[in-house]
Design a protein around this motif. Sequence first.
Motif, PDB file in Angstrom:
ATOM      1  N   TRP A 172       8.065   3.044 -14.265  1.00  0.00           N
ATOM      2  CA  TRP A 172       7.442   3.398 -12.994  1.00  0.00           C
ATOM      3  C   TRP A 172       7.124   2.131 -12.225  1.00  0.00           C
ATOM      4  O   TRP A 172       6.843   1.093 -12.814  1.00  0.00           O
ATOM      5  N   GLU A 173       7.142   2.225 -10.896  1.00  0.00           N
ATOM      6  CA  GLU A 173       6.802   1.087 -10.044  1.00  0.00           C
ATOM      7  C   GLU A 173       5.728   1.501  -9.050  1.00  0.00           C
ATOM      8  O   GLU A 173       5.830   2.557  -8.417  1.00  0.00           O
ATOM      9  N   ILE A 174       4.696   0.668  -8.919  1.00  0.00           N
ATOM     10  CA  ILE A 174       3.649   0.923  -7.936  1.00  0.00           C
ATOM     11  C   ILE A 174       4.267   0.746  -6.550  1.00  0.00           C
ATOM     12  O   ILE A 174       4.818  -0.302  -6.237  1.00  0.00           O
ATOM     13  N   THR A 175       4.206   1.799  -5.739  1.00  0.00           N
ATOM     14  CA  THR A 175       4.804   1.753  -4.405  1.00  0.00           C
ATOM     15  C   THR A 175       3.761   1.777  -3.298  1.00  0.00           C
ATOM     16  O   THR A 175       4.090   1.528  -2.141  1.00  0.00           O
ATOM     17  N   ARG A 176       2.515   2.097  -3.638  1.00  0.00           N
ATOM     18  CA  ARG A 176       1.442   2.118  -2.641  1.00  0.00           C
ATOM     19  C   ARG A 176       0.155   1.664  -3.324  1.00  0.00           C
ATOM     20  O   ARG A 176      -0.193   2.157  -4.385  1.00  0.00           O
ATOM     21  N   ALA A 177      -0.496   0.709  -2.719  1.00  0.00           N
ATOM     22  CA  ALA A 177      -1.765   0.222  -3.253  1.00  0.00           C
ATOM     23  C   ALA A 177      -2.897   1.152  -2.836  1.00  0.00           C
ATOM     24  O   ALA A 177      -2.770   1.920  -1.878  1.00  0.00           O
TER      25      ALA A 177
ATOM     26  N   ARG B  15      -6.445   7.035  -0.348  1.00  0.00           N
ATOM     27  CA  ARG B  15      -5.579   7.398  -1.462  1.00  0.00           C
ATOM     28  C   ARG B  15      -5.652   6.362  -2.561  1.00  0.00           C
ATOM     29  O   ARG B  15      -5.938   5.199  -2.319  1.00  0.00           O
ATOM     30  N   GLY B  16      -5.341   6.781  -3.769  1.00  0.00           N
ATOM     31  CA  GLY B  16      -5.295   5.848  -4.888  1.00  0.00           C
ATOM     32  C   GLY B  16      -3.926   5.203  -5.009  1.00  0.00           C
ATOM     33  O   GLY B  16      -3.105   5.263  -4.094  1.00  0.00           O
ATOM     34  N   TYR B  17      -3.679   4.586  -6.157  1.00  0.00           N
ATOM     35  CA  TYR B  17      -2.384   3.958  -6.409  1.00  0.00           C
ATOM     36  C   TYR B  17      -1.317   5.034  -6.591  1.00  0.00           C
ATOM     37  O   TYR B  17      -1.573   6.076  -7.189  1.00  0.00           O
TER      38      TYR B  17
END
Length: 81
Positions: free
Chosen positions: A57-62, A67-69
């Motif tokens: 998985w890749e974090i796409t929004r901080a 909203r959360g991660y």
Amino acid sequence: MAYVPSEVSRVRPSKRGLREFSVPVILDHGDQARVATVAFGGSPQVGDRFHLDGATWEITRAKDFQRGYVARPVKPGVCVH
């Protein structure tokens, strides 16, 4: 509806003295999503990758005020640095 444990911000020391933070992350599959807690060495950044349930998985929004991660699965065959 997703389940989020009531204690999601716990901090636990690792064997090397580093601290790991359990962070709730929205796992976005496209047409469905779920929430999981993921242990990071610090606050996750956009582009950070982790393995969960046999997928990368890749974090796409901080995290922001609304909203959360958010993380999305990395497509097979894509280079993982």
